[in-house]
Design a protein around this motif. Structure first.
Motif, PDB file in Angstrom:
ATOM      1  N   UNK A 318     -25.548  28.678  61.076  1.00  0.00           N
ATOM      2  CA  UNK A 318     -25.184  28.389  62.465  1.00  0.00           C
ATOM      3  C   UNK A 318     -26.127  27.342  63.049  1.00  0.00           C
ATOM      4  N   UNK A 319     -27.403  27.479  62.740  1.00  0.00           N
ATOM      5  CA  UNK A 319     -28.368  26.480  63.192  1.00  0.00           C
ATOM      6  C   UNK A 319     -27.968  25.079  62.728  1.00  0.00           C
ATOM      7  N   UNK A 320     -27.576  24.945  61.454  1.00  0.00           N
ATOM      8  CA  UNK A 320     -27.210  23.634  60.923  1.00  0.00           C
ATOM      9  C   UNK A 320     -25.999  23.062  61.663  1.00  0.00           C
ATOM     10  N   UNK A 321     -25.037  23.911  61.970  1.00  0.00           N
ATOM     11  CA  UNK A 321     -23.854  23.460  62.713  1.00  0.00           C
ATOM     12  C   UNK A 321     -24.252  22.977  64.106  1.00  0.00           C
ATOM     13  N   UNK A 322     -25.030  23.799  64.805  1.00  0.00           N
ATOM     14  CA  UNK A 322     -25.387  23.464  66.182  1.00  0.00           C
ATOM     15  C   UNK A 322     -26.398  22.325  66.248  1.00  0.00           C
ATOM     16  N   UNK A 323     -27.241  22.188  65.223  1.00  0.00           N
ATOM     17  CA  UNK A 323     -28.148  21.043  65.222  1.00  0.00           C
ATOM     18  C   UNK A 323     -27.359  19.754  65.036  1.00  0.00           C
ATOM     19  N   UNK A 324     -26.350  19.779  64.172  1.00  0.00           N
ATOM     20  CA  UNK A 324     -25.506  18.590  64.022  1.00  0.00           C
ATOM     21  C   UNK A 324     -24.823  18.256  65.342  1.00  0.00           C
ATOM     22  N   UNK A 325     -24.383  19.283  66.045  1.00  0.00           N
ATOM     23  CA  UNK A 325     -23.746  19.076  67.360  1.00  0.00           C
ATOM     24  C   UNK A 325     -24.726  18.444  68.350  1.00  0.00           C
ATOM     25  N   UNK A 326     -26.005  18.811  68.235  1.00  0.00           N
ATOM     26  CA  UNK A 326     -27.014  18.295  69.162  1.00  0.00           C
ATOM     27  C   UNK A 326     -27.596  16.952  68.731  1.00  0.00           C
ATOM     28  N   UNK A 327     -27.310  16.546  67.509  1.00  0.00           N
ATOM     29  CA  UNK A 327     -27.901  15.333  66.953  1.00  0.00           C
ATOM     30  C   UNK A 327     -27.078  14.102  67.288  1.00  0.00           C
ATOM     31  N   UNK A 328     -27.743  13.068  67.758  1.00  0.00           N
ATOM     32  CA  UNK A 328     -27.101  11.763  67.973  1.00  0.00           C
ATOM     33  C   UNK A 328     -27.125  11.023  66.639  1.00  0.00           C
ATOM     34  N   UNK A 329     -26.007  11.040  65.938  1.00  0.00           N
ATOM     35  CA  UNK A 329     -25.970  10.428  64.608  1.00  0.00           C
ATOM     36  C   UNK A 329     -26.035   8.909  64.668  1.00  0.00           C
ATOM     37  N   UNK A 330     -25.946   8.338  65.864  1.00  0.00           N
ATOM     38  CA  UNK A 330     -26.143   6.894  66.035  1.00  0.00           C
ATOM     39  C   UNK A 330     -27.620   6.552  66.225  1.00  0.00           C
ATOM     40  N   UNK A 331     -28.429   7.592  66.372  1.00  0.00           N
ATOM     41  CA  UNK A 331     -29.879   7.413  66.466  1.00  0.00           C
ATOM     42  C   UNK A 331     -30.450   7.543  65.060  1.00  0.00           C
ATOM     43  N   UNK A 332     -30.974   6.461  64.478  1.00  0.00           N
ATOM     44  CA  UNK A 332     -31.429   6.499  63.071  1.00  0.00           C
ATOM     45  C   UNK A 332     -32.449   7.597  62.800  1.00  0.00           C
ATOM     46  N   UNK A 333     -33.379   7.817  63.718  1.00  0.00           N
ATOM     47  CA  UNK A 333     -34.424   8.812  63.486  1.00  0.00           C
ATOM     48  C   UNK A 333     -33.847  10.229  63.492  1.00  0.00           C
ATOM     49  N   UNK A 334     -32.976  10.523  64.471  1.00  0.00           N
ATOM     50  CA  UNK A 334     -32.368  11.852  64.534  1.00  0.00           C
ATOM     51  C   UNK A 334     -31.462  12.096  63.329  1.00  0.00           C
ATOM     52  N   UNK A 335     -30.684  11.089  62.967  1.00  0.00           N
ATOM     53  CA  UNK A 335     -29.767  11.235  61.830  1.00  0.00           C
ATOM     54  C   UNK A 335     -30.543  11.472  60.535  1.00  0.00           C
ATOM     55  N   UNK A 336     -31.636  10.722  60.343  1.00  0.00           N
ATOM     56  CA  UNK A 336     -32.443  10.886  59.133  1.00  0.00           C
ATOM     57  C   UNK A 336     -33.099  12.257  59.097  1.00  0.00           C
ATOM     58  N   UNK A 337     -33.614  12.699  60.241  1.00  0.00           N
ATOM     59  CA  UNK A 337     -34.268  14.005  60.299  1.00  0.00           C
ATOM     60  C   UNK A 337     -33.278  15.121  59.962  1.00  0.00           C
TER      61      UNK A 337
END
Length: 405
Positions: A318-337
């Motif tokens: 569930x954490x992985x799902x919700x973290x993806x929801x919270x992650x800006x995948x257009x932000x290189x640092x957030x996407x990489x993390x």
């Protein structure tokens, strides 16, 4: 006789069991002749063998009808022609009715008029157990009402009812088996559509779920969801989520429940479970976006277990799902993390040396480490990348559903 000639002669007498069986949940006599009320099995290998084939008939139609409330049952078959030993060199047709009946409780009807004559008894049917939840579903512009009841096997009449209801499992749940109803640790959640006929309230069964309460040392229980089935006329309307959430609601305030598990979940069930659990965790402070971006924490595990009875493995998902929801995948640092976090978890099975892995990893190069794990580095990296993409694609579908709900 030439075997190839015989095979060619008999080929018109083979049919697909999934197409031959015609199910109906009959509310009125008119449903019997209404093709729109017919639905078919998803599988019949547990009845007819791995090939799911029936031999010996042309234009075979096997009718398996249930009254929508009481599940009184009618079984019969029709065909245009049948092989006989006289015409086909001693070859016999399959005994289809016996194959179907062997998996049904006794007492079904083979006379259609008798079956139809019993439909009026559905008017007096009342669901078993205690009403736990009611809700509405809007479909094709119509608002339909549903109710979920919880019951046990000791409820008068339910044992016989369950024997009829569980026959559907063999046609829709792979490797299904009938449960030992003599064990009072089973719980049952039944979903019914409540509708009106001639101004009178009526019920039609839509699905059900079974839960077994396992003992957990020293003084707790660990409920396990065992079976869930939503019948085809009611699928993709949210009833599975409603049953699961209804069960959850009865667990939250119980100190004797350690956590909730699921027995061999199918892919579809796991997706539904992820959707329900993610929706519930979204309401917890421990699963808010700013905390999700910091990684999976002990606080998340604790909150999921103690507030929602979610075990550690499911809490991590569930954490992985919700973290993806919270992650800006257009932000290189957030996407990489995010990508590193998921791949780090996926890489755990390759760490065959357990606690010693950290020690040896500090002394070996990447190539040496891959050799130690006996897995080529390129193969491992390709596996991680492909699996990461599959997982995130499935997570995105759940996120879309959360947004809609």
């Amino acid at each position: 006789m030439d075997p190839s000639f015989m095979e060619e002669k008999l080929s018109p007498y083979k049919c697909d069991g999934n197409e031959a069986i015609h199910f109906k949940l009959v509310r009125t006599a008119s449903d019997v002749t209404n093709d729109n009320t017919t639905f078919h099995p998803e599988m019949t290998h547990q009845i007819f063998g791995d090939s799911e084939a029936i031999f010996g008939y042309k234009d075979l139609k096997v009718e398996v009808y249930y009254s929508a409330a009481r599940l009184n049952t009618y079984v019969n078959m029709h065909f245009s022609d049948k092989v006989s030993p006289q015409k086909f060199d001693g070859v016999l047709a399959d005994d289809v009715i016996k194959q179907v009946a062997d998996h049904m409780p006794p007492g079904f009807h083979s006379n259609l008029d008798e079956f139809i004559a019993l439909l009026h008894k559905d008017a007096s049917f009342k669901p078993f157990g205690e009403l736990k939840h009611s809700y509405t579903v809007t479909k094709d512009g119509n608002v339909r009402q549903f109710e979920i009841y919880q019951t046990g096997i000791d409820t008068p009449g339910f044992r016989e009812y369950h024997e009829r209801l569980q026959t559907f499992l063999l046609y829709y749940v792979d490797a299904a088996s009938f449960i030992d109803v003599d064990d009072d640790r089973w719980q049952f959640f039944l979903c019914f559509e409540k509708y009106k006929s001639n101004g009178n309230p009526m019920y039609a069964v839509a699905g059900y779920m079974t839960v077994y309460n396992y003992y957990a040392y020293p003084d707790s229980i660990r409920p396990r969801v065992s079976q869930m089935l939503v019948l085809p006329p009611f699928q993709r309307q949210g009833h599975g989520s409603q049953m699961l959430q209804t069960f959850y609601n009865g667990c939250y305030n119980r100190n004797d429940i350690r956590d909730i598990t699921v027995e061999d979940p199918s892919e579809n069930f796991q997706k539904m479970r992820d959707f329900v659990d993610a929706g519930n965790c979204m309401k917890l402070k421990e699963f808010q976006p700013e905390r999700l971006l910091e990684g999976f924490s002990d606080d998340m595990e604790w909150a999921a277990r103690h507030k929602l009875k979610i075990n550690k493995r499911q809490a991590r998902q569930v954490y992985e799902i919700l973290r993806l929801k919270a992650t800006d995948m257009n932000n290189p640092e957030q996407a990489k993390a995010y990508r590193i976090d998921i791949k780090k978890r996926l890489n755990i099975p390759f760490q065959k040396n357990g606690k010693d892995f950290n020690k040896i990893s500090k002394t070996l190069s990447d190539d040496e480490l891959s050799a130690t794990l006996q897995i080529p580095k390129e193969q491992r990296l390709a596996y991680l990348e492909n699996t990461y993409k599959e997982i995130t694609d499935s997570y995105l579908k759940i996120i879309e559903k959360l947004a809609i709900s």
